[in-house]
Design an enzyme around this catalytic site. Sequence first.
Site, short mmCIF file in Angstrom:
data_model
loop_
_atom_site.label_atom_id
_atom_site.label_comp_id
_atom_site.label_asym_id
_atom_site.label_seq_id
_atom_site.Cartn_x
_atom_site.Cartn_y
_atom_site.Cartn_z
N HIS A 156 0.86 -1.19 0.00
CA HIS A 156 0.00 0.00 0.00
C HIS A 156 0.90 1.25 0.00
O HIS A 156 0.74 2.15 0.82
CB HIS A 156 -0.97 -0.03 1.19
CG HIS A 156 -1.99 -1.13 1.06
ND1 HIS A 156 -3.34 -0.92 1.09
CD2 HIS A 156 -1.85 -2.47 0.84
CE1 HIS A 156 -3.97 -2.08 0.92
NE2 HIS A 156 -3.08 -3.03 0.76
N TYR A 209 4.34 -5.51 9.21
CA TYR A 209 4.30 -4.04 9.20
C TYR A 209 5.54 -3.49 9.92
O TYR A 209 6.09 -2.46 9.55
CB TYR A 209 3.06 -3.52 9.94
CG TYR A 209 1.74 -3.63 9.21
CD1 TYR A 209 1.51 -4.61 8.25
CD2 TYR A 209 0.70 -2.75 9.50
CE1 TYR A 209 0.27 -4.70 7.62
CE2 TYR A 209 -0.53 -2.84 8.86
CZ TYR A 209 -0.73 -3.83 7.93
OH TYR A 209 -1.96 -3.91 7.33
#
Lengths: 173, 348
Positions: B63, B330
Amino acid sequence: MNATFHPLLRGLHWLMALLILSMLFIGVSMISDLSPRHSLLVNVHKLIGLALLVLVVVRIGVRVFVGSPALPGDLPSAQRWAAKASHLVLYGMMLAMPLLGWGMLSAGGYPLPLQLPALLPQDIRVYALLRQAHGWLAYLLFATVLLHLAAALVHGLIRRDGVLRSMWSGRVN
Amino acid sequence: MSTPLNSRARALRLTAIGLGVAALGAGFAFAAGWVGPDRLTPKRIVDTFEAQAGHYPGYRKNHAKGVCISGYFESSGQAAELSSARVFSQSKVPVIGRFAIGGANPHSADASVATRSLAVEFTSDDGQRWRSGMNTPPVLAVNTIEGFYEQVLAMTPVPATGKPDPARLQAFFAAHPESAAFRQWVKDYRPSDSFANSAYHSINAFRLIDAKGTVHYMRWKLQPLTPFDPLPAQVEDPNYLQNDLRQRLAEGPLRWNLLLTLAEPGDAVNDPSQPWPAQRRQVNAGTVVIEQVDAAEQGACRDLNFDPLILPTGIEPSADPILAARSAAYSESFNRRSREAAHSGVQP
């Protein structure tokens, strides 16, 4: 000067030895872990890290206050110097590691355990620096722990000069 | 000093010490994954993203293309009986966040990517933070991290077309029957013409803990209050969605209802590939109001890791393995991005 470490120092030493070894193993395994264990290990790592920070501050205080037993008189001066230097380095790292952890979480904008205040303002570049320092210092700490362990065992099993016993049992011969 | 050891005993003891220290070192190397069986690690996941989409220093590793936004959350108070989290009772909670499109290439055209995302951070007045990364699909195609990795590999673009090999994708879906709901979503999907009229889903389930300690499993979605309009068939502007967002926010704030869907016994609370039955109870926890989009390459969201396991007291993770893996991956992306930022600047 006593021939053995003060009982409080011995207690702190073995408790912290256990916690530090656990922390090194938890730390190095959690960063390569994708399983649900990951978050559990990260949380445990933060809490033990905080506990170790409190313990090392207490330990430095006790050590300065009650002192430590003298090294054997026949120890060669190079080994004497290495013993003193490695202990200084160990204390420095024991203090630096949790502070780097606290600092890097602050700079990275992460929440802190027990709602502790941030040590530093949020800054991703500072985070990068502290995160890398935390990792490299962990490897250095583990290497120093191995050396420290080897030296202690040489004192206890080869030289049998009472150095290991001064931390282990407190009894002198 | 005791009597010196004879040379044989001394050699034996030295060997024992050496072996002991070496064993501890080997254990450490094993714990670190430097030796031993080949494991799927956060590093390998992020490496694969970069191998496929290219290396873009300073950008998020998935993203990658997004913009920072800010606003607030107006709690309705209706979720306060389900969770003790302050965010559900405080009347106005500051929110920062980030709209993005899926994929690891920060230069993709907005209209070329089906998945859109909204990441948010709520900061309540008790100092607690709730971060979340939500996507337009309500479910994932997989329910294990190995499955996720196979999906990433199956989506490797073919150099000639720049798109995944259809045969390879088909083989992947055939090997993963749990992807049925996701495939149905893809089939029915009609892209909207804006971030503003897209719905965003938590995908993974979480546990709400109420004041008595009772656990309520839930998923949530942000349901847009902006009416749906389809994406035009031909879109020239590669930054279509970002420009649309700026335009809309120049005219006024945008709103979404935060709808919590509560699980019932037997619902798949640890499996993000399985939807829950449509008649499940929904609670409208309040309204997310986005007021402002920040300038490109700036904004409060830029230096944040929207780790979905950063949760306030009163919300806990489910045992969904994908949720834990997202948190770990992440973190790897954030670490890598931060190191790159130190050299070449940070990207939103």
